[in-house]
Design a protein around this motif. Sequence first.
Motif, PDB file in Angstrom:
ATOM      1  N   TYR A  39      20.565  41.907  89.357  1.00 13.01           N
ATOM      2  CA  TYR A  39      20.740  40.687  88.553  1.00 13.01           C
ATOM      3  C   TYR A  39      19.450  39.872  88.428  1.00 13.01           C
ATOM      4  CZ  TYR A  39      25.747  41.371  88.539  1.00 13.01           C
ATOM      5  OH  TYR A  39      26.994  41.880  88.342  1.00 13.01           O
ATOM      6  N   ASN A  40      18.501  40.144  89.310  1.00 17.16           N
ATOM      7  CA  ASN A  40      17.251  39.378  89.260  1.00 17.16           C
ATOM      8  C   ASN A  40      16.257  39.944  88.253  1.00 17.16           C
ATOM      9  OD1 ASN A  40      17.999  37.555  91.307  1.00 17.16           O
ATOM     10  ND2 ASN A  40      17.613  39.160  92.812  1.00 17.16           N
ATOM     11  N   THR A  41      16.610  41.079  87.633  1.00 14.55           N
ATOM     12  CA  THR A  41      15.705  41.660  86.643  1.00 14.55           C
ATOM     13  C   THR A  41      15.956  41.000  85.288  1.00 14.55           C
ATOM     14  OG1 THR A  41      15.821  43.730  87.861  1.00 14.55           O
ATOM     15  CG2 THR A  41      14.790  43.818  85.690  1.00 14.55           C
ATOM     16  N   ASN A  88      14.323  35.834  78.359  1.00 16.50           N
ATOM     17  CA  ASN A  88      14.970  35.120  79.462  1.00 16.50           C
ATOM     18  C   ASN A  88      16.409  35.584  79.690  1.00 16.50           C
ATOM     19  OD1 ASN A  88      14.287  33.467  81.515  1.00 16.50           O
ATOM     20  ND2 ASN A  88      15.000  31.583  80.531  1.00 16.50           N
ATOM     21  N   GLU A  89      16.697  36.805  79.243  1.00 22.35           N
ATOM     22  CA  GLU A  89      18.040  37.366  79.396  1.00 22.35           C
ATOM     23  C   GLU A  89      18.031  38.422  80.502  1.00 22.35           C
ATOM     24  OE1 GLU A  89      21.090  37.215  77.801  1.00 22.35           O
ATOM     25  OE2 GLU A  89      20.536  35.471  76.596  1.00 22.35           O
ATOM     26  N   ASP A  90      19.184  38.625  81.093  1.00 26.78           N
ATOM     27  CA  ASP A  90      19.389  39.684  82.057  1.00 26.78           C
ATOM     28  C   ASP A  90      19.192  41.042  81.359  1.00 26.78           C
ATOM     29  OD1 ASP A  90      20.190  41.096  84.216  1.00 26.78           O
ATOM     30  OD2 ASP A  90      22.301  40.522  84.119  1.00 26.78           O
ATOM     31  N   VAL A  91      18.344  41.890  81.934  1.00 27.86           N
ATOM     32  CA  VAL A  91      18.056  43.201  81.332  1.00 27.86           C
ATOM     33  C   VAL A  91      19.342  44.027  81.175  1.00 27.86           C
ATOM     34  CG1 VAL A  91      16.879  45.416  81.758  1.00 27.86           C
ATOM     35  CG2 VAL A  91      15.640  43.277  82.044  1.00 27.86           C
ATOM     36  N   PHE A 102      17.172  52.603  87.296  1.00 31.76           N
ATOM     37  CA  PHE A 102      18.541  52.122  87.160  1.00 31.76           C
ATOM     38  C   PHE A 102      18.839  51.003  88.176  1.00 31.76           C
ATOM     39  CE2 PHE A 102      22.917  52.178  88.672  1.00 31.76           C
ATOM     40  CZ  PHE A 102      23.507  51.664  87.543  1.00 31.76           C
ATOM     41  N   ASP A 103      18.375  51.186  89.416  1.00 30.20           N
ATOM     42  CA  ASP A 103      18.590  50.150  90.436  1.00 30.20           C
ATOM     43  C   ASP A 103      18.018  48.811  89.993  1.00 30.20           C
ATOM     44  OD1 ASP A 103      20.003  51.780  92.106  1.00 30.20           O
ATOM     45  OD2 ASP A 103      18.303  52.261  93.413  1.00 30.20           O
ATOM     46  N   LYS A 104      16.875  48.870  89.320  1.00 30.35           N
ATOM     47  CA  LYS A 104      16.269  47.617  88.834  1.00 30.35           C
ATOM     48  C   LYS A 104      17.063  47.025  87.677  1.00 30.35           C
ATOM     49  CE  LYS A 104      11.689  48.065  90.612  1.00 30.35           C
ATOM     50  NZ  LYS A 104      10.300  48.445  90.364  1.00 30.35           N
ATOM     51  N   ILE A 105      17.586  47.908  86.818  1.00 30.93           N
ATOM     52  CA  ILE A 105      18.416  47.420  85.703  1.00 30.93           C
ATOM     53  C   ILE A 105      19.653  46.718  86.269  1.00 30.93           C
ATOM     54  CG2 ILE A 105      19.889  48.098  83.750  1.00 30.93           C
ATOM     55  CD1 ILE A 105      17.965  50.493  83.330  1.00 30.93           C
ATOM     56  N   ALA A 106      20.256  47.346  87.267  1.00 31.57           N
ATOM     57  CA  ALA A 106      21.500  46.820  87.839  1.00 31.57           C
ATOM     58  C   ALA A 106      21.265  45.551  88.668  1.00 31.57           C
ATOM     59  CB  ALA A 106      22.168  47.886  88.698  1.00 31.57           C
TER      60      ALA A 106
END
Length: 134
Positions: free
Chosen positions: A13-15, A21-24, A7-11
Amino acid sequence: MTAKDVFDKIADYNTINPATNEDVYNELRQLYYAGKEEEAIAYIKDFFECNDFVAENAFKLFKMDAGSPPLPSQVARANAEALASQNKPHCPYCNSTNLHRITTLEKAADTVLFGVYGNTRKCQWHCYNCNSDF
Ligand SMILES: [Zn+2]
């Protein structure tokens, strides 16, 4: 990797999904709001290479963070507003939609006061944002 790590990675913005090329986070929100929860969980599983359990729990955390999807009536209103703002005239100088249509009466008054050289006489709109007439 725990659900919280995912979840931290989803949240974050750099993921970014390199395939689109979209924000996850945005991509998951679109799936969630479209009611495609299974696809969203499969997406998490693929993207972060985690198991079902971790993906499902990460998606639960994500749902709490993203909030409830907008109601269909809210979506319809947002779309209507977006459409209305596209059709509204814009100020050619500052792009504001905060405009006032100059009426024939105002044009006539301007002509009476300033004669043929009244500067708003041939203009149709006044912009309240940058005070220009056009
Ligand atoms: Zn303007």
